[in-house]
Scaffold this motif. Structure first.
Motif, PDB file in Angstrom:
ATOM      1  N   GLY A 218      34.393  -4.641 -25.145  1.00 39.99           N
ATOM      2  CA  GLY A 218      33.609  -5.845 -25.881  1.00 39.99           C
ATOM      3  C   GLY A 218      34.249  -6.270 -27.042  1.00 39.99           C
ATOM      4  O   GLY A 218      33.645  -6.879 -28.143  1.00 39.99           O
ATOM      5  N   ASN A 219      35.593  -6.479 -27.121  1.00 40.71           N
ATOM      6  CA  ASN A 219      36.271  -6.664 -28.030  1.00 40.71           C
ATOM      7  C   ASN A 219      36.004  -6.005 -29.505  1.00 40.71           C
ATOM      8  O   ASN A 219      36.418  -6.806 -30.491  1.00 40.71           O
ATOM      9  CB  ASN A 219      36.105  -8.440 -28.429  1.00 40.71           C
ATOM     10  N   ARG A 220      35.773  -5.019 -29.404  1.00 37.51           N
ATOM     11  CA  ARG A 220      35.473  -4.227 -30.645  1.00 37.51           C
ATOM     12  C   ARG A 220      36.666  -3.384 -30.744  1.00 37.51           C
ATOM     13  O   ARG A 220      37.629  -3.278 -30.025  1.00 37.51           O
ATOM     14  CB  ARG A 220      34.263  -3.506 -30.370  1.00 37.51           C
ATOM     15  N   LEU A 221      36.694  -2.773 -31.974  1.00 32.91           N
ATOM     16  CA  LEU A 221      37.846  -1.814 -32.423  1.00 32.91           C
ATOM     17  C   LEU A 221      37.347  -0.322 -32.531  1.00 32.91           C
ATOM     18  O   LEU A 221      36.365  -0.198 -33.233  1.00 32.91           O
ATOM     19  CB  LEU A 221      38.550  -2.489 -33.613  1.00 32.91           C
ATOM     20  N   SER A 222      38.065   0.595 -32.111  1.00 39.24           N
ATOM     21  CA  SER A 222      38.033   1.856 -32.487  1.00 39.24           C
ATOM     22  C   SER A 222      38.929   2.179 -33.583  1.00 39.24           C
ATOM     23  O   SER A 222      40.105   2.053 -33.437  1.00 39.24           O
ATOM     24  CB  SER A 222      37.969   2.739 -31.590  1.00 39.24           C
ATOM     25  N   VAL A 223      38.415   2.821 -34.725  1.00 42.52           N
ATOM     26  CA  VAL A 223      39.328   3.189 -35.798  1.00 42.52           C
ATOM     27  C   VAL A 223      39.454   4.776 -35.541  1.00 42.52           C
ATOM     28  O   VAL A 223      38.637   5.503 -35.844  1.00 42.52           O
ATOM     29  CB  VAL A 223      38.756   2.792 -37.345  1.00 42.52           C
ATOM     30  N   ASN A 224      40.770   5.122 -35.595  1.00 42.17           N
ATOM     31  CA  ASN A 224      40.933   6.585 -35.275  1.00 42.17           C
ATOM     32  C   ASN A 224      41.433   6.924 -36.763  1.00 42.17           C
ATOM     33  O   ASN A 224      42.514   6.605 -37.423  1.00 42.17           O
ATOM     34  CB  ASN A 224      42.141   6.589 -34.430  1.00 42.17           C
ATOM     35  N   LEU A 225      40.744   8.063 -37.304  1.00 42.67           N
ATOM     36  CA  LEU A 225      41.163   8.557 -38.447  1.00 42.67           C
ATOM     37  C   LEU A 225      42.204   9.906 -38.599  1.00 42.67           C
ATOM     38  O   LEU A 225      42.010  10.720 -37.498  1.00 42.67           O
ATOM     39  CB  LEU A 225      39.645   9.104 -39.153  1.00 42.67           C
ATOM     40  N   SER A 226      42.674  10.301 -39.536  1.00 46.11           N
ATOM     41  CA  SER A 226      43.391  11.535 -39.587  1.00 46.11           C
ATOM     42  C   SER A 226      42.616  12.800 -39.818  1.00 46.11           C
ATOM     43  O   SER A 226      43.157  13.851 -39.848  1.00 46.11           O
ATOM     44  CB  SER A 226      44.202  11.380 -41.047  1.00 46.11           C
ATOM     45  N   VAL A 227      41.261  12.658 -39.872  1.00 44.45           N
ATOM     46  CA  VAL A 227      40.543  13.707 -39.895  1.00 44.45           C
ATOM     47  C   VAL A 227      39.330  13.782 -38.883  1.00 44.45           C
ATOM     48  O   VAL A 227      39.136  12.604 -38.544  1.00 44.45           O
ATOM     49  CB  VAL A 227      39.688  14.001 -41.497  1.00 44.45           C
ATOM     50  N   GLU A 228      38.562  14.850 -38.429  1.00 41.71           N
ATOM     51  CA  GLU A 228      37.532  14.754 -37.403  1.00 41.71           C
ATOM     52  C   GLU A 228      36.391  14.077 -38.003  1.00 41.71           C
ATOM     53  O   GLU A 228      35.919  14.173 -39.145  1.00 41.71           O
ATOM     54  CB  GLU A 228      37.185  16.355 -37.157  1.00 41.71           C
ATOM     55  N   VAL A 229      35.607  13.221 -37.064  1.00 42.64           N
ATOM     56  CA  VAL A 229      34.580  12.581 -37.407  1.00 42.64           C
ATOM     57  C   VAL A 229      33.611  12.753 -36.499  1.00 42.64           C
ATOM     58  O   VAL A 229      33.672  13.456 -35.353  1.00 42.64           O
ATOM     59  CB  VAL A 229      34.997  11.021 -37.251  1.00 42.64           C
ATOM     60  N   PRO A 230      32.147  12.747 -36.856  1.00 42.54           N
ATOM     61  CA  PRO A 230      31.061  13.238 -35.945  1.00 42.54           C
ATOM     62  C   PRO A 230      30.844  12.403 -34.797  1.00 42.54           C
ATOM     63  O   PRO A 230      30.143  12.866 -33.834  1.00 42.54           O
ATOM     64  CB  PRO A 230      29.797  13.274 -37.072  1.00 42.54           C
ATOM     65  N   GLU A 231      31.205  11.136 -34.832  1.00 40.64           N
ATOM     66  CA  GLU A 231      31.221  10.207 -33.497  1.00 40.64           C
ATOM     67  C   GLU A 231      32.244   9.104 -33.893  1.00 40.64           C
ATOM     68  O   GLU A 231      32.736   8.972 -35.078  1.00 40.64           O
ATOM     69  CB  GLU A 231      29.815   9.561 -33.657  1.00 40.64           C
ATOM     70  N   LYS A 232      32.633   8.249 -32.849  1.00 45.73           N
ATOM     71  CA  LYS A 232      33.481   7.376 -32.695  1.00 45.73           C
ATOM     72  C   LYS A 232      33.207   6.264 -33.957  1.00 45.73           C
ATOM     73  O   LYS A 232      32.141   5.812 -33.951  1.00 45.73           O
ATOM     74  CB  LYS A 232      33.773   6.780 -31.577  1.00 45.73           C
ATOM     75  N   VAL A 233      34.377   5.876 -34.558  1.00 38.36           N
ATOM     76  CA  VAL A 233      34.164   4.910 -35.610  1.00 38.36           C
ATOM     77  C   VAL A 233      34.510   3.570 -34.832  1.00 38.36           C
ATOM     78  O   VAL A 233      35.545   3.294 -34.571  1.00 38.36           O
ATOM     79  CB  VAL A 233      35.211   5.113 -37.033  1.00 38.36           C
ATOM     80  N   VAL A 234      33.634   2.834 -34.654  1.00 40.62           N
ATOM     81  CA  VAL A 234      33.755   1.442 -33.904  1.00 40.62           C
ATOM     82  C   VAL A 234      33.344   0.107 -34.986  1.00 40.62           C
ATOM     83  O   VAL A 234      32.184   0.332 -35.354  1.00 40.62           O
ATOM     84  CB  VAL A 234      32.755   1.421 -32.723  1.00 40.62           C
ATOM     85  N   VAL A 235      34.129  -0.614 -34.966  1.00 41.43           N
ATOM     86  CA  VAL A 235      34.192  -1.973 -35.940  1.00 41.43           C
ATOM     87  C   VAL A 235      33.491  -3.096 -34.752  1.00 41.43           C
ATOM     88  O   VAL A 235      33.908  -3.202 -33.599  1.00 41.43           O
ATOM     89  CB  VAL A 235      35.316  -2.504 -36.298  1.00 41.43           C
ATOM     90  N   SER A 236      32.223  -3.428 -35.043  1.00 41.92           N
ATOM     91  CA  SER A 236      31.604  -4.637 -34.213  1.00 41.92           C
ATOM     92  C   SER A 236      32.488  -5.575 -33.981  1.00 41.92           C
ATOM     93  O   SER A 236      33.325  -6.092 -34.568  1.00 41.92           O
ATOM     94  CB  SER A 236      30.224  -4.879 -34.780  1.00 41.92           C
TER      95      SER A 236
ATOM     96  N   PHE B   9      37.992  -7.145 -40.681  1.00 37.96           N
ATOM     97  CA  PHE B   9      38.626  -5.812 -40.496  1.00 37.96           C
ATOM     98  C   PHE B   9      40.076  -6.150 -40.459  1.00 37.96           C
ATOM     99  O   PHE B   9      40.869  -5.525 -41.245  1.00 37.96           O
ATOM    100  CB  PHE B   9      38.053  -4.931 -39.451  1.00 37.96           C
ATOM    101  N   LYS B  10      40.245  -7.037 -39.586  1.00 37.63           N
ATOM    102  CA  LYS B  10      41.738  -7.122 -39.454  1.00 37.63           C
ATOM    103  C   LYS B  10      42.412  -7.700 -40.694  1.00 37.63           C
ATOM    104  O   LYS B  10      43.767  -7.397 -41.139  1.00 37.63           O
ATOM    105  CB  LYS B  10      42.073  -8.200 -38.253  1.00 37.63           C
ATOM    106  N   ARG B  11      41.898  -8.586 -41.319  1.00 40.34           N
ATOM    107  CA  ARG B  11      42.121  -9.195 -42.844  1.00 40.34           C
ATOM    108  C   ARG B  11      42.329  -8.074 -43.667  1.00 40.34           C
ATOM    109  O   ARG B  11      43.516  -8.050 -44.539  1.00 40.34           O
ATOM    110  CB  ARG B  11      41.359 -10.335 -43.141  1.00 40.34           C
ATOM    111  N   TRP B  12      41.274  -7.205 -43.634  1.00 40.75           N
ATOM    112  CA  TRP B  12      41.279  -6.256 -44.671  1.00 40.75           C
ATOM    113  C   TRP B  12      42.468  -5.143 -44.362  1.00 40.75           C
ATOM    114  O   TRP B  12      43.327  -4.956 -45.329  1.00 40.75           O
ATOM    115  CB  TRP B  12      39.988  -5.387 -44.645  1.00 40.75           C
ATOM    116  N   ILE B  13      42.639  -4.803 -43.173  1.00 43.68           N
ATOM    117  CA  ILE B  13      43.760  -3.730 -42.898  1.00 43.68           C
ATOM    118  C   ILE B  13      44.968  -4.429 -43.162  1.00 43.68           C
ATOM    119  O   ILE B  13      46.131  -3.557 -43.523  1.00 43.68           O
ATOM    120  CB  ILE B  13      43.669  -3.237 -41.484  1.00 43.68           C
ATOM    121  N   ALA B  14      45.372  -5.770 -43.023  1.00 43.93           N
ATOM    122  CA  ALA B  14      46.490  -6.116 -43.291  1.00 43.93           C
ATOM    123  C   ALA B  14      46.902  -6.530 -44.804  1.00 43.93           C
ATOM    124  O   ALA B  14      47.925  -7.235 -45.018  1.00 43.93           O
ATOM    125  CB  ALA B  14      46.500  -7.617 -42.541  1.00 43.93           C
ATOM    126  N   GLY B  15      45.806  -6.348 -45.535  1.00 42.50           N
ATOM    127  CA  GLY B  15      46.017  -6.461 -46.894  1.00 42.50           C
ATOM    128  C   GLY B  15      45.684  -8.026 -47.248  1.00 42.50           C
ATOM    129  O   GLY B  15      46.380  -8.434 -48.465  1.00 42.50           O
TER     130      GLY B  15
END
Length: 251
Positions: free
Chosen positions: A218-236, A243-249
């Motif tokens: 659904g055009n969402r993004l899954s953010v994969n972290l360097s540490v274990e997470v309790p559930e998948k981190v999904v950006v709506s 989020f893309k503007r933020w991650i690109a600085g």
């Protein structure tokens, strides 16, 4: 002086009102509220009182959430049986912090402090508490409480904050997890925008913890972290452009 008491223990509220009448006859308790919901509703519909006494632990949540849901222009004296929230109390309009059971001398000192600040002209409590709040937002570490220990946690060591079932935990880049006594809304107000992002209702993630990003359904993004997470981190889908503007600085 119009006073509001926010306290979910009836006996504690009655005792405080009685102590106020004995110590400060000029005070009038205009409302006794028991919950976050009642407090938000009352302040949304009534003129601000001269002073608020507020317990931190209320029947339906933390009193700090009141400040996230409505504007409290009045000075606040927090009352609680726990001393671990002192720093958090001074991030809002707090002028003092009283431990239960409240003693007359402590109550008198707190009210007299308000009177001094009120009559201090350019040094009034609004400016002072505002300066304190800004100083706290600029702090480089959070304090986390684990049993009898107080652990200073540097912002640059944090991987993410996670909220579930009205409880929040913080995880470090080393994978250490600690309970946290603030909401994610409060956390975001104290973090630099360039370093942390509110991915969804459950997660605030640190830029340093992001390994890569996967396109999700659904055009969402899954953010994969360097540490274990309790559930998948999904950006709506709605937050993906931000989020893309933020991650690109770009923000």
């Amino acid at each position: 002086m119009r006073v509001v008491i926010v306290e979910d223990e009836t006996a504690a509220a009655v005792n405080l009102a009685s102590l106020l009448r004995q110590t400060f006859p000029h005070m009038e308790v205009v409302a006794q509220l028991e919950s976050v919901t009642d407090t938000v509703e009352w302040f949304s519909e009534n003129e601000a009182p001269a002073l608020v006494f507020m317990d931190i632990h209320l029947a339906d949540g933390s009193a700090f959430s009141v400040f996230e849901r409505t504007e409290i222009a009045s000075p606040v004296i927090f009352t609680t049986a726990y001393d671990q929230y002192a720093l958090e109390a001074f991030r809002v309009n707090s002028i003092d912090y009283l431990l239960k059971p409240i003693k007359e001398d402590d109550l008198r000192r707190a009210v007299e402090k308000l009177e001094r600040l009120t009559h201090a002209g350019s040094g009034d409590y609004v400016r002072r508490t505002g300066e304190m709040a800004r100083a706290q937002r600029g702090a480089q570490a959070f304090l986390v409480y684990v049993k009898d220990r107080i652990i200073p946690l540097r912002r640059e060591d944090i991987a993410y904050f996670y909220s579930s079932n009205e409880k929040v935990e913080v995880c470090t880049l080393k994978g250490e997890r600690f309970p946290f006594d603030r909401t994610l809304d409060t956390v975001m107000a104290q973090l630099p925008d360039g370093d942390f992002f509110r991915a969804n209702r459950q997660f605030v993630v640190a830029r340093e913890a992001i390994e890569d990003i996967t396109v999700w359904f659904g055009n969402r993004l899954s953010v994969n972290l360097s540490v274990e997470v309790p559930e998948k981190v999904v950006v709506s889908k709605a937050r993906v452009p931000e989020f893309k503007r933020w991650i690109a600085g770009m923000d």
